[in-house]
Enzyme design. Structure first.
Site, mmCIF file in Angstrom:
data_model
loop_
_atom_site.group_PDB
_atom_site.id
_atom_site.type_symbol
_atom_site.label_atom_id
_atom_site.label_comp_id
_atom_site.label_asym_id
_atom_site.label_seq_id
_atom_site.Cartn_x
_atom_site.Cartn_y
_atom_site.Cartn_z
ATOM 1 N N CYS A 49 -6.513 0.961 3.207
ATOM 2 C CA CYS A 49 -7.467 2.067 3.292
ATOM 3 C C CYS A 49 -7.474 2.956 2.050
ATOM 4 O O CYS A 49 -8.502 3.579 1.757
ATOM 5 C CB CYS A 49 -7.166 2.914 4.520
ATOM 6 S SG CYS A 49 -7.514 2.041 6.050
ATOM 7 N N GLU A 80 0.867 -1.179 0.000
ATOM 8 C CA GLU A 80 0.000 0.000 0.000
ATOM 9 C C GLU A 80 0.900 1.224 0.000
ATOM 10 O O GLU A 80 1.987 1.215 0.588
ATOM 11 C CB GLU A 80 -0.888 0.003 1.255
ATOM 12 C CG GLU A 80 -1.752 1.254 1.350
ATOM 13 C CD GLU A 80 -2.807 1.181 2.456
ATOM 14 O OE1 GLU A 80 -2.639 0.390 3.397
ATOM 15 O OE2 GLU A 80 -3.788 1.939 2.354
ATOM 16 N N ASN A 118 -12.140 -3.403 1.209
ATOM 17 C CA ASN A 118 -10.994 -3.632 2.099
ATOM 18 C C ASN A 118 -11.514 -3.996 3.484
ATOM 19 O O ASN A 118 -12.001 -5.092 3.684
ATOM 20 C CB ASN A 118 -10.098 -2.392 2.120
ATOM 21 C CG ASN A 118 -8.969 -2.499 3.127
ATOM 22 O OD1 ASN A 118 -8.352 -3.559 3.239
ATOM 23 N ND2 ASN A 118 -8.704 -1.459 3.883
ATOM 24 N N GLU A 119 -11.466 -3.051 4.419
ATOM 25 C CA GLU A 119 -11.969 -3.358 5.767
ATOM 26 C C GLU A 119 -13.373 -2.794 5.904
ATOM 27 O O GLU A 119 -13.567 -1.728 6.476
ATOM 28 C CB GLU A 119 -11.051 -2.732 6.812
ATOM 29 C CG GLU A 119 -9.752 -3.471 6.964
ATOM 30 C CD GLU A 119 -8.853 -2.893 8.049
ATOM 31 O OE1 GLU A 119 -9.085 -1.749 8.493
ATOM 32 O OE2 GLU A 119 -7.905 -3.582 8.429
HETATM 33 O O1 AHR Z 1 -1.850 -1.547 6.857
HETATM 34 C C1 AHR Z 1 -2.279 -0.313 7.303
HETATM 35 C C2 AHR Z 1 -3.802 -0.201 7.321
HETATM 36 O O2 AHR Z 1 -4.325 -1.067 8.274
HETATM 37 C C3 AHR Z 1 -4.506 -0.589 6.056
HETATM 38 O O3 AHR Z 1 -4.558 0.432 5.157
HETATM 39 C C4 AHR Z 1 -5.888 -0.931 6.536
HETATM 40 O O4 AHR Z 1 -6.511 -1.890 5.737
HETATM 41 C C5 AHR Z 1 -5.667 -1.382 7.954
HETATM 42 O O5 AHR Z 1 -6.502 -0.730 8.820
#
Ligand code: AHR
Length: 654
Positions: free
Chosen positions: A240, A48, A374-375
């Site tokens: 994120c 990321e 994602n989350e």
């Molecule tokens: O890895 C850092 C962050 O942790 C990522 O962007 C997210 O998916 C998680 O909350």
């Protein structure tokens, strides 16, 4: 240095003394069932653009704000003389701003600008750098000249090149400069060196030597560190940043392909996520876009696994439902997913496949996995995921779709999402855990009782967070112990990727991270070596290692798992001793295969103390090394010191 070695030696010595007279642990490695196949995607990486992982990191561009599109157009630049920003008749429609350098009118003064790079510009002695710029003058028959200089941290110019700019059409000019020094805090300075004005855009500087020498390439040392992990799968681009604080700022893959000069800048949410780690100059140039990602995956041998937005902005950060796409307006998001699959896999005549071919890769990338969301959590997620699954499976029935179990590894939301993922028939479910050492140790049994009928598990983001959030030996050891549970359950756990991957030592927002770097060097954390020991010793099938017929899951601090590798006809045993005492262990080798052993070896990961960590200054403090190992009477006889991770490999004759 002396102290460090002494400490390590002392710890081994003490362990050996402690081991004297202790009860043996009797483990049994069986050649009987070469159990379930281990997924070919088992150990991978997750990238990321956080901690300056892309711009300022893996993406080898050295100029910050090369297209003058940051909201403050001259951020990252220092100007002198007569410098103005303009956007009339731009070179690039999606990045219209450029800079005009004009004669200041006083012959003893000059006009120009410096770029500060990302926490400085790192140059290496004798290395070559490709400077490029799109430029024009103010008239068809008008010529001008610019001078490009490397400025050392001492403020002295150390290399220069001149470029003549002719006519009023935008043209790309390039020059190769060689650095006579090694210095990680240099600047690039550009002077107007003749009286006529010039317009400049997309001012770029790359090392000539990038990973596989691509011009819009990756920093070689960082990409090699990824390749050395032999990752099986490569999750990208988040995290994120897939979600965006609002949907408008979500990661938009369509803006990341095509000519690099025309990829519009995006916000990076990690700019402002933590007020104590605020980086006003953190944006996404998208120079490392989806084409570069697919290419890198191919070149390091990893299956690409893109993550796309599901129509929800980041549920932590957005204002609420007004930042989500209504369920009946998801088509553009679904199209993004279908189009990405076509970009990766479509033939040269398809709309998106044609763009991939034009960018240099006529062959498909053979994408097999895609994650949607994602989350995410709550009812708003499955209701959006469902139409994606239907549309993707309709057009690409073999595509494996990954759904999310949310940000927590347990609890009401987690259970709800798992039940929904089963209902929706997601192929894999992405679980995330950033948890304490105690949690990691207690969860080595996590998957032993997971339903075998369910979707498979993707441990998509995980890292052990000690109270000081360091990449220390304690965190690495707990991850190693936990991973015995992934390996023992490799029939249900199909993928695992540590997170985050990269961090610039001057620009991090989140730690711990797998690989740290500055502008010239990198350090592989101890956690990196744990990942590597698993990945290089993955095997093809689960093998059975037991104590009293039970899996070894933490009794007296001992954790173990084993695999069989059909290619080399080897058995590989991983044992972690997390206890405070050395343990004498006999691993009896049960079965005919062990009558004919060809060779064996043992690799150990040990540290002077639990808080030890590798640093840029001492990168090899803790790294795997070979230790002696004996096989007697069809048994491995070993004494494992307190706090260590050993990998035993026994190769049988075919
Ligand atoms: O890895 C850092 C962050 O942790 C990522 O962007 C997210 O998916 C998680 O909350």
């Amino acid at each position: 240095m002396y102290f460090k070695f002494s400490a390590a030696f002392l710890s081994l010595f003490t362990s050996a003394i402690l081991s004297f007279g202790q009860t043996d642990r009797r483990l049994e490695l069986s050649d009987k069932q070469n159990g379930a196949e281990i997924s070919p995607t088992m150990y991978g990486i997750f990238f990321e653009d956080i901690n300056y992982g892309a711009d300022g990191g893996l993406y080898a561009e050295l100029i910050k704000n090369r297209s003058f599109e940051f909201p403050q157009n001259l951020m990252g630049w220092n100007t002198f003389g007569k410098v103005a920003i303009d956007d009339k008749n731009p070179a690039f429609e999606k990045n219209p701003n450029y800079v005009r350098l004009s004669d200041p009118g006083h012959h003893q003064r000059s006009t120009g600008l410096d770029n500060e790079g990302y926490f400085g510009i790192g140059l290496k002695k004798d290395a070559e750098y490709r400077f490029s710029v799109w430029a024009r003058t103010t008239g068809e028959n008008i010529s001008s000249q610019i001078k490009v200089e490397f400025i050392a941290s001492s403020n002295s110019p150390v290399a220069e090149s001149r470029l003549n700019v002719n006519g009023d059409k935008w043209i790309k000019y390039t020059a190769i400069l060689k650095s006579p020094i090694t210095d990680d805090k240099c600047k690039v300075r550009i002077f107007l060196s003749s009286p006529n004005s010039v317009d400049l855009d997309h001012i770029s500087l790359f090392p000539v030597e990038t990973f596989n020498n691509h011009e819009n390439g990756m920093r070689k040392d960082l990409a090699l560190a990824l390749a050395d992990l032999k990752p099986n799968v490569f999750r990208f681009p988040g995290g994120c940043i897939v979600e965006g604080t609002e949907l408008d700022t979500r990661y938009n893959w369509k803006n990341t392909i095509g000519e690099v000069e025309n990829r519009p800048l995006n916000q990076n949410r990690w700019e402002y996520t933590f007020s104590n780690r605020y980086f006003p100059d953190y944006f996404q140039s998208y120079g490392l876009g989806f084409y570069e990602y697919f290419l890198l995956s191919e070149e390091i041998g990893a299956e690409p696994l893109p993550v796309l937005n599901c129509g929800l902005a980041c549920q932590y950060q957005c204002r609420g439902p007004q930042d989500h796409a209504p369920v009946d307006s998801l088509q553009p998001f679904i199209d993004d997913a279908l189009d990405l699959i076509e970009f990766a896999n479509g033939d040269e005549n398809s709309k998106w496949g044609k763009i991939r071919a034009k960018m240099g890769h006529p062959q498909p990338f053979n994408l097999k996995y895609i994650a949607i969301g994602n989350e995410q959590w709550g009812e708003e997620y499955p209701v959006r995921l469902e139409p994606f699954i239907k549309a993707i499976k309709r057009k690409y029935p073999k595509m494996n779709i990954i759904g999310s179990a949310g940000p927590s590894p347990d609890g009401k939301d987690f259970d709800y999402l798992w039940s929904k993922m089963k209902e929706l028939k997601a192929d894999l479910v992405d679980e995330h855990y950033y948890r304490s050492p105690e949690w990691f140790l207690s969860q080595a049994k996590r998957y032993d009782n997971y339903s075998r009928k369910s979707p498979k598990v993707f441990a998509g983001e995980y890292a052990c967070h000690t109270s000081n959030r360091k990449n220390n030996f304690e965190s690495a050891l707990c991850e190693a112990a936990f991973m015995t549970g992934l390996e023992r359950n490799a029939d249900i756990v199909a993928m695992a990727t540590y997170a985050p991957l990269f961090a610039h030592k001057d620009g991090w927002q989140w730690k711990p991270d797998l690989i740290w770097f500055d502008n010239l060097r990198l350090v592989k954390s101890i956690n990196y070596y744990v990942q590597q020991l698993y990945s290089l010793n993955k095997g093809s099938n689960i093998a059975s290692i037991t104590e009293n017929n039970l899996p070894v899951t933490g009794e007296d601090g001992l954790y173990a798992s084993a695999v069989y590798d059909k290619n080399s006809n080897s058995y590989i045993v991983k044992i972690i001793n997390t206890s405070d005492k050395a343990q004498k262990i006999d691993i009896s080798l049960k079965g005919k295969k062990f009558d004919k052993i060809k060779s064996w070896n043992c690799t150990a990961l040990q540290a002077p103390d639990l808080d030890a960590e590798n640093t840029i200054e001492m990168p090899d403090l803790v790294a795997p090394r070979r230790v002696d190992m004996t096989i007697n009477d069809k048994a491995i006889k070993t004494t494992m010191p307190s706090k260590c991770f050993y990998v035993y490999k026994i190769e049988c004759i075919k």
